[in-house]
Write a protein that holds these residues in place. Structure first.
Motif, PDB file in Angstrom:
ATOM      1  N   THR A 156       3.992  -9.182  -0.623  1.00  0.00           N
ATOM      2  CA  THR A 156       3.490  -9.902   0.552  1.00  0.00           C
ATOM      3  C   THR A 156       2.285 -10.786   0.206  1.00  0.00           C
TER       4      THR A 156
ATOM      5  N   THR B 179       4.026  -2.364   3.323  1.00  0.00           N
ATOM      6  CA  THR B 179       4.266  -2.657   4.740  1.00  0.00           C
ATOM      7  C   THR B 179       5.059  -1.502   5.354  1.00  0.00           C
TER       8      THR B 179
ATOM      9  N   ARG C 267      -4.835  -3.856   8.809  1.00  0.00           N
ATOM     10  CA  ARG C 267      -4.945  -3.383   7.422  1.00  0.00           C
ATOM     11  C   ARG C 267      -5.837  -4.345   6.658  1.00  0.00           C
TER      12      ARG C 267
HETATM   13  P1  PGA Z   1       4.461  -4.865   0.252  1.00  0.00           P
HETATM   14  O1  PGA Z   1       2.922  -4.534   0.209  1.00  0.00           O
HETATM   15  O2  PGA Z   1       4.627  -6.341   0.044  1.00  0.00           O
HETATM   16  O3  PGA Z   1       4.990  -4.010  -0.885  1.00  0.00           O
HETATM   17  O4  PGA Z   1       4.983  -4.405   1.576  1.00  0.00           O
HETATM   18  C1  PGA Z   1       2.080  -5.066   1.136  1.00  0.00           C
HETATM   19  C2  PGA Z   1       1.012  -4.101   1.506  1.00  0.00           C
HETATM   20  O5  PGA Z   1       0.743  -3.140   0.771  1.00  0.00           O
HETATM   21  O6  PGA Z   1       0.427  -4.358   2.563  1.00  0.00           O
END
Ligand code: PGA
Length: 328
Positions: free
Chosen positions: A112, A211, A277
């Motif tokens: 992300t 996420t 977050r």
């Molecule tokens: P991800 O990580 O792209 O693996 O979902 C994003 C995150 O840790 O917020």
């Protein structure tokens, strides 16, 4: 100070040979190593032969099409990796002592973060043109492996691993929002209860995604369990599935800049969202950050938010959902 003896190797072997040894083993062949080191294939072969003659043992054996280090080769490889790593640090230290912000900046990011780190890296390189950025976008699991083997200067992630000793600095907000196709009936509702999402086709990131972990945690905290309609391996795939009418999902606002600007996706006003977050820049505890990485970390903290605000259409914070809808 203890006298260190390595006369025979010092007289007959060279650092260049160790570098070649490492590249041949890592890349699995003379030709690939030659290409990576900008040498000819016969030169690479000859230097490995010389090193092999010095220790009077074969260093590689061919099994099928693949070149494998022998027992002696593995010993030399381990020493070569240590020496090259140490030399790399020495080089960084000398650059730092000269006060120069230059050289390689190795960063790996969870998927992300690819939506905003390139903008920040671009601005940093414009300020320090002698910096050579090397950006790896990978999944969380691979990133944790890279963290353990100290392959990067900085790692950008949304959740600090509890099982590893790291220094981590939060530098940016990361708001997760519920998204739907603009024609979805829930776009007209306010303060939608979280449970309502259980009645929808819910699209979710793959296990191991940060996420996904955050969403699972949110539902678990409320005693709810979501049954994903589909697991998709990336935010890009989820966005397209949402736009295609396959369901709803939760994504980082950073990944939605273009779709929100073009009204291709809508943010729903769901209880508990935006899920707040942070993004962290992390490195293994005890690691001496080279000057270039320390400078980039300061840059993220001091200028990161402003730079992203000035990226056209960039969203760095979740606006209240309804306000966002009225503005459009
Ligand atoms: P991800 O990580 O792209 O693996 O979902 C994003 C995150 O840790 O917020």
């Amino acid at each position: 100070m203890k006298e260190l003896k390595a006369d025979s190797l010092i007289r007959h072997a060279s650092l260049r040979q160790l570098q070649i040894m490492e590249a041949v083993a890592r890349l699995g062949g003379y030709t690939r190593a030659a290409r990576a080191l900008h040498l000819t294939q016969p030169t690479v072969w000859m230097q490995i032969k010389k090193l092999s003659d010095t220790v009077d043992l074969p260093l590689f054996e061919q099994i099928g099409k693949q070149l494998h280090p022998t027992a002696a080769g593995r010993k030399i490889l381990a020493a070569a990796q240590d020496i090259l790593e140490r030399l790399g640090q020495l080089d960084d230290d000398m650059t730092s002592l000269r006060g120069e912000v230059k050289g390689e900046l190795r960063i790996s990011v969870v998927s992300t973060a690819k939506y905003f780190i390139p903008h920040l890296l671009g601005a940093f390189v414009r300020r320090y043109p002698d910096v050579e950025p090397c950006l790896v976008v990978t999944n969380r699991e691979k990133m944790l492996q890279r963290l353990r083997s100290n392959e990067d200067d900085l790692l950008i992630m949304g959740k600090i691993p509890e099982s590893l000793e790291v220094e981590a600095t939060a530098f940016l907000d990361n708001d997760l929002v519920v998204v739907a196709p603009p024609s979805h009936p829930l776009t007209k509702k306010q303060s939608i209860p979280l449970q309502s999402l259980l009645e929808e086709n819910f699209l979710i990131r793959e296990p191991g995604s940060g996420t996904r972990m955050a969403i699972d945690q949110l539902f678990a905290d409320r005693g709810l369990q979501i049954k994903p309609y589909m697991n998709l391996g990336s935010s890009e795939a989820i966005k397209h599935a949402v736009m295609g009418g396959l369901g709803l999902s939760v994504l980082s606002l950073h990944s939605l800049r273009l779709e929100l600007a073009g009204d291709h996706i809508a943010v729903l006003d769901v209880e508990g969202f935006p899920l707040k977050r942070r993004w962290y820049a992390a490195y293994p505890k005890g690691k001496q950050l080279p000057l270039v990485a320390r400078t980039f970390l300061d840059f993220l903290l001091e200028d990161g938010r402003n730079i992203l605000k000035n990226v056209p259409e960039e969203q760095t914070e979740a606006p209240p959902c309804q306000k966002k809808k009225k503005a459009r």
